[in-house]
Design a protein around this motif. Structure first.
Motif, mmCIF file in Angstrom:
data_model
loop_
_atom_site.group_PDB
_atom_site.id
_atom_site.type_symbol
_atom_site.label_atom_id
_atom_site.label_comp_id
_atom_site.label_asym_id
_atom_site.label_seq_id
_atom_site.Cartn_x
_atom_site.Cartn_y
_atom_site.Cartn_z
ATOM 1 N N LYS A 82 0.954 -1.113 0.125
ATOM 2 C CA LYS A 82 0.056 0.075 0.139
ATOM 3 C C LYS A 82 1.084 1.177 -0.076
ATOM 4 N N VAL A 83 1.962 1.227 0.647
ATOM 5 C CA VAL A 83 2.805 2.374 0.656
ATOM 6 C C VAL A 83 3.553 2.799 -0.618
ATOM 7 N N THR A 84 3.757 1.535 -1.280
ATOM 8 C CA THR A 84 4.477 1.499 -2.615
ATOM 9 C C THR A 84 3.285 2.267 -3.596
ATOM 10 N N GLU A 85 2.046 1.938 -3.432
ATOM 11 C CA GLU A 85 1.077 2.562 -4.180
ATOM 12 C C GLU A 85 0.845 3.835 -4.041
ATOM 13 N N ILE A 86 1.045 4.263 -2.608
ATOM 14 C CA ILE A 86 0.997 5.910 -2.535
ATOM 15 C C ILE A 86 2.350 6.657 -2.943
ATOM 16 N N LEU B 216 10.017 -4.492 4.481
ATOM 17 C CA LEU B 216 10.954 -3.292 4.486
ATOM 18 C C LEU B 216 11.930 -3.346 3.174
ATOM 19 N N LYS B 217 12.398 -4.512 2.943
ATOM 20 C CA LYS B 217 13.266 -4.558 1.814
ATOM 21 C C LYS B 217 12.346 -4.647 0.580
ATOM 22 N N ALA B 218 11.299 -4.840 0.537
ATOM 23 C CA ALA B 218 10.426 -4.925 -0.597
ATOM 24 C C ALA B 218 9.873 -3.387 -0.992
ATOM 25 N N SER C 190 11.198 -1.107 -4.095
ATOM 26 C CA SER C 190 10.106 -0.580 -5.050
ATOM 27 C C SER C 190 10.154 0.564 -5.775
ATOM 28 N N HIS C 191 10.789 1.561 -5.023
ATOM 29 C CA HIS C 191 11.112 3.110 -5.461
ATOM 30 C C HIS C 191 12.629 3.149 -5.325
ATOM 31 N N LEU D 96 14.409 -2.986 15.775
ATOM 32 C CA LEU D 96 14.394 -1.625 15.353
ATOM 33 C C LEU D 96 13.372 -1.563 14.494
ATOM 34 N N PHE D 97 12.067 -1.433 15.136
ATOM 35 C CA PHE D 97 10.889 -1.508 14.371
ATOM 36 C C PHE D 97 10.577 0.128 13.716
ATOM 37 N N ASP D 98 10.945 1.068 14.435
ATOM 38 C CA ASP D 98 10.859 2.413 14.035
ATOM 39 C C ASP D 98 11.807 3.210 13.227
ATOM 40 N N GLN D 99 11.403 3.550 12.098
ATOM 41 C CA GLN D 99 12.116 3.646 11.065
ATOM 42 C C GLN D 99 11.899 4.750 10.115
ATOM 43 N N PHE D 100 12.888 5.410 9.253
ATOM 44 C CA PHE D 100 12.643 6.097 8.117
ATOM 45 C C PHE D 100 12.777 5.392 6.937
ATOM 46 N N LEU D 101 12.370 5.983 5.790
ATOM 47 C CA LEU D 101 12.910 5.585 4.185
ATOM 48 C C LEU D 101 12.663 6.906 3.839
#
Length: 321
Positions: free
Chosen positions: A189-193, A221-223, A227-228, A253-258
């Protein structure tokens, strides 16, 4: 005569994310399952405990990135808030009331009534658009599994276009492997956004933040990263003795930034990535006993612990030249 030419000084800001562990008011919401966090519950949630939590969380937020940037964060993604009322109380609490914070929040279909939100300093970030996206999930018996929506907020950060996507992906409560497909759906869903944003502007500057309930090397997370062509600055921060949340004395480390790679552009008048880190100051940790060093949380099971949260915040520093 020799002339000295000085480069204009860059301006730095902090962008943060914090899962604040069940910020509920003390009133019963008949629509959601909030009965754990009521004065009549086993946890004995009360106005006094609520106000103590507001003060503590406000203090933490006001200090994230302070050593590097010398001011409060410009943007803070938040997870586990019940409603608008608790967010209003938070931004008007002792340590935040002077910082001109506003917020974006939508009620999500999550059964417990915990949502994500975005706090922002109105002097730095001007919101132009916001929207939520639902992650459609099913349990093993075919019933709908209601989870947190994903929040998109777009606007001008120091006059420059910025998009922020705030997440709180499905938990691992019933097992890591058993629930992985749910987080894979959230990842998609994030990939779609991101595709939605890039269709409008291929050079869109995007920060994805959240409690992903997965580590940087997890499949979800790797996917998303692939994806972008995103960059995850948190990859190097997880170790055997450091993370953002601890389970059975093991760090995650569940809390992250990309972020999109255009945060590394060197041209003028742009936002650039400087660094990312875990905000794990000593006062946020258990100081003794079996769980020494792990997050000093509000509750341990049903027992009131009086701490901050079961997660440490994370933050990134950006600069504008």
């Amino acid at each position: 005569m020799r002339l000295n030419f000085f480069k204009p000084r860059e301006k730095r800001h902090t962008i943060a994310f914090y899962n604040i562990e069940n910020l509920f008011d003390v009133y019963d919401d008949e629509i959601t399952r909030d009965y754990d966090m009521l004065p009549s519950s086993e946890k004995r949630w009360s106005i006094k405990r609520y106000n103590n939590k507001l003060r503590k969380i406000g203090y933490v937020i006001s200090n994230i990135g302070l050593k590097e940037v010398k001011r409060h964060p410009a943007i803070v993604g938040i997870a586990e808030v019940e409603n608008d009322a608790v967010l209003k109380d938070l931004i008007n609490s002792k340590h935040l009331e002077e910082h001109n914070y506003s917020f974006v929040h939508y009620n999500s279909p999550d059964e417990r009534g915990i949502d994500v939100a975005l706090l922002y300093d109105e002097n730095v970030f001007k919101v132009a658009f916001s929207k939520t996206f639902t992650v459609d999930l099913l349990d093993d018996d075919g019933s709908i599994d209601y989870t947190r929506d994903i929040l998109l907020v777009s606007g001008l950060f120091e006059g420059l276009e910025l998009h922020v996507i705030v997440n709180h992906w499905p938990s691992r409560r019933t097992g890591d492997i058993e629930t992985e497909q749910k987080r894979m759906k959230a990842s998609k869903k994030v990939t779609e956004i991101i595709s939605f944003l890039k269709d409008k502007n291929p050079e869109a500057k995007i920060v994805i933040m959240g409690d992903f309930n997965d580590d940087p090397n997890s499949n979800s997370l790797k996917a998303l990263e692939l994806s972008h062509g995103l960059y995850n600055p948190m990859r190097t921060l997880l170790s055997h003795d450091r993370g953002t949340t601890s389970h059975n004395q093991n760090w995650n480390l569940f809390d992250q930034f990309l972020m999109t790679h255009n945060f590394f552009e060197r041209k003028k008048n742009t936002l650039r990535f400087v660094k990312a880190n875990i905000f794990d100051e000593a006062y946020l940790k258990e100081y003794e006993g079996k769980y020494k060093g792990s997050p000093y949380r509000t509750y341990v099971g049903k027992r009131y612990n009086g701490g901050y949260s079961d997660h440490f915040p994370v933050y990134m520093v950006v600069s504008k030249r």
